[in-house]
Write a protein that holds these residues in place. Structure first.
Motif, PDB file in Angstrom:
ATOM      1  N   SER A  55       0.820  -1.218   0.000  1.00 37.17           N
ATOM      2  CA  SER A  55       0.000   0.000   0.000  1.00 37.17           C
ATOM      3  C   SER A  55       0.854   1.269   0.000  1.00 37.17           C
ATOM      4  N   SER A 224      -4.991   1.222   0.099  1.00 39.49           N
ATOM      5  CA  SER A 224      -4.101   1.011  -1.052  1.00 39.49           C
ATOM      6  C   SER A 224      -4.647   1.614  -2.342  1.00 39.49           C
ATOM      7  N   ASN A 225      -3.736   1.704  -3.292  1.00 36.88           N
ATOM      8  CA  ASN A 225      -4.068   2.022  -4.691  1.00 36.88           C
ATOM      9  C   ASN A 225      -4.853   3.296  -4.909  1.00 36.88           C
ATOM     10  N   PRO A 226      -4.300   4.421  -4.773  1.00 35.72           N
ATOM     11  CA  PRO A 226      -2.994   4.695  -4.172  1.00 35.72           C
ATOM     12  C   PRO A 226      -3.105   4.778  -2.660  1.00 35.72           C
ATOM     13  N   ASP A 280      -5.389  -5.427 -14.150  1.00 35.11           N
ATOM     14  CA  ASP A 280      -5.442  -5.388 -12.691  1.00 35.11           C
ATOM     15  C   ASP A 280      -4.557  -6.454 -12.065  1.00 35.11           C
ATOM     16  N   MET A 402       1.449  -1.923 -14.323  1.00 37.69           N
ATOM     17  CA  MET A 402       1.875  -2.079 -12.922  1.00 37.69           C
ATOM     18  C   MET A 402       3.393  -2.260 -12.838  1.00 37.69           C
ATOM     19  N   TYR A 406       4.672  -6.478  -9.254  1.00 34.90           N
ATOM     20  CA  TYR A 406       3.260  -6.820  -9.326  1.00 34.90           C
ATOM     21  C   TYR A 406       2.965  -7.633 -10.576  1.00 34.90           C
TER      22      TYR A 406
END
Ligand code: ATP
Ligand code: MG
Length: 439
Positions: A55, A224-226, A280, A402, A406
């Motif tokens: 995160s 998370s993300n962002p 994703d 990504m 990831y």
């Protein structure tokens, strides 16, 4: 990015405003890791930063420590906190980051050398830090002679020797066994409450809810993300705290629920759930874990429905561990997660009841239907006369979306699921996908 030094001694020690960080990627758009992060560290408090893996917690800590320069926003560090240490900030790392060729004494002393402290004062302060942290007698040992717990004590002594006002701790106990970790936590809390350290505030990064409740005055929930701070919980429990105390348990459950909270309401059938796009990231959860979770949910007393906080406690899993499993089951439409409730779908019930082959077939159907990357790889293999494709072809595609890590984890996930489902094969040595047994 601006760094300001405040004059007011009573003001916040650290004030992070609108922090943003993007990891550059050669030519690409970069990876947005932190966005609009705001947080304050006040004198006299231990603040926890609780968030999931990836995160951006370490990125935030490294920014405050001055080890990296964030892309945007500001970090103000009060001038009062600036003593010996540059910025007045020290950091303890998760992996002990000691120099193997230096003794304990030298490892600890290193930080002071960098500051140009005269040799005699240096030695005195080093020995004092070693003593304080319970490393007496180990001055001349090398890191490899020490247990993990002792090594982390060296890490702590090295952070303290520069007499920082602010101590940043990045999952300092997570690499230790349970008992060692608890001893270190207790020792650190004792030093803190007795005022033996020069530290005026601690920022503790963790993904362990109990650790946060045990140690912190305030807990910031980091999403998370962002990465950004999305919630704050005050911990008013008297110290020393006891894990089995009902108020302690209730708070842990409450935080668990907050971290697992999802927008309520079942996913609309036929509509893509979040996280179902080709770009994703997937979390590599083994099919054994996935079927184990389906079985645990299907069995009594759950009978297909469970409260995530209760389930986590039953299975002794951290939210950090449980959530990716729940999310993956949801992605595969084997479960629906609404609020803090997880519910098996009818196909998951069938999966639970099926034999090995039946399970594989069901899994294959869901994998191809709901994981676009799996369907994409399969389609490419079907289209090619050779029925083969190098993995780099897909890895490169993923890296447009990504970071390398990831992309690799996403590929690992799809490889292990695809193998189990027998929708394609993957050869590790050649790094190549194929239809081993085209059907
Ligand atoms: P963990 O709990 O696993 O330690 P974290 O919350 O500390 O995770 P970070 O280490 O800050 O997360 O990483 C956040 C994201 O930034 C991840 O996607 C990671 O892959 C990426 N990242 C971290 N360091 C770099 C780097 N130097 N270059 C590119 N990407 C990076
Ligand atoms: Mg980290």
């Amino acid at each position: 990015m601006t760094l300001t030094l405040e004059r007011d001694a009573e003001a916040a020690l650290v004030e992070v405003k609108g922090l943003r960080h993007v990891y550059g990627k050669g030519g690409g758009a970069g990876l947005l890791v932190l966005e609009d992060v705001n947080l304050t560290l006040n004198p006299g408090e231990i603040v926890g930063l609780l968030g999931r893996s990836g995160s951006g917690k370490s990125t935030l800590l490294r920014s405050i420590a001055g080890l990296i320069t964030p892309t945007g926003g500001s970090i103000a560090i009060s001038e009062a906190s600036r003593q010996g240490a540059a910025r007045g900030v020290s950091m303890v790392f998760q992996s002990f980051a000691l120099f193997p060729w230096l003794t304990v004494l030298k490892n600890v002393e290193l930080g002071l050398e960098a500051q140009g402290v005269p040799a005699d004062i240096r030695r005195k302060r080093t020995l004092a830090a070693i003593d304080l942290i319970g490393l007496d007698g180990f001055e001349n040992a090398y890191p490899k002679e020490l247990s993990g717990g002792m090594r982390q004590r060296v890490g702590l002594a090295r952070a303290l020797v520069v007499q920082p006002s602010i101590l940043l701790m990045d999952e300092p106990f997570s690499a230790l066994d349970v008992l060692t970790a608890e001893t270190l936590r207790t020792d650190l809390l004792d030093l803190w409450s007795e005022g033996q350290m020069p530290i005026r505030s601690i920022l503790l990064v963790t993904h362990n809810i109990e650790e946060a409740v045990l140690m912190c005055d305030r807990i910031l929930i980091f999403s998370s993300n962002p990465g950004k701070v999305t919630g704050e919980i005050k911990v008013d429990l008297p110290r020393p705290r006891h894990r089995l105390h009902p108020a302690f348990r209730a708070l842990v459950d409450d935080i668990y629920a907050r971290m697992t909270a999802r927008p309520a309401g079942p996913p609309t059938p036929g509509m893509a759930a979040p996280g179902a796009g080709l770009g994703d990231a997937l979390t590599h959860i083994s099919t054994n874990t996935l079927s184990g979770m389906i079985e645990a949910l299907a069995a009594s007393p759950n009978n297909g429905v469970a409260d995530l906080a209760t389930l986590g406690r039953e299975l002794q899993m951290e939210a950090d561990e449980l959530l990716p499993i729940a999310e993956t089951l949801q992605l595969l439409r084997f479960a629906e997660v609404a609020g803090r409730t997880i519910r098996l779908t009818p196909p998951a019930r069938r999966y639970d009841a099926a034999d090995v082959d039946g399970r594989k077939q069901l899994f294959a159907q869901h994998l191809l239907a709901y994981v676009p990357l799996a369907a994409h790889i399969r389609r490419v293999l079907d289209d090619r006369a050779s029925h083969q494709a190098p993995a780099t072809r897909f890895r490169d595609e993923l890296e447009d979306f990504m970071s390398e890590d990831y992309a690799q984890e996403t590929l690992d996930a799809v490889v292990s699921w695809g193998r189990y489902a027998e929708i394609f094969a993957y050869d590790e040595d050649d790094d190549r996908f194929s239809l081993d047994d085209p059907t």
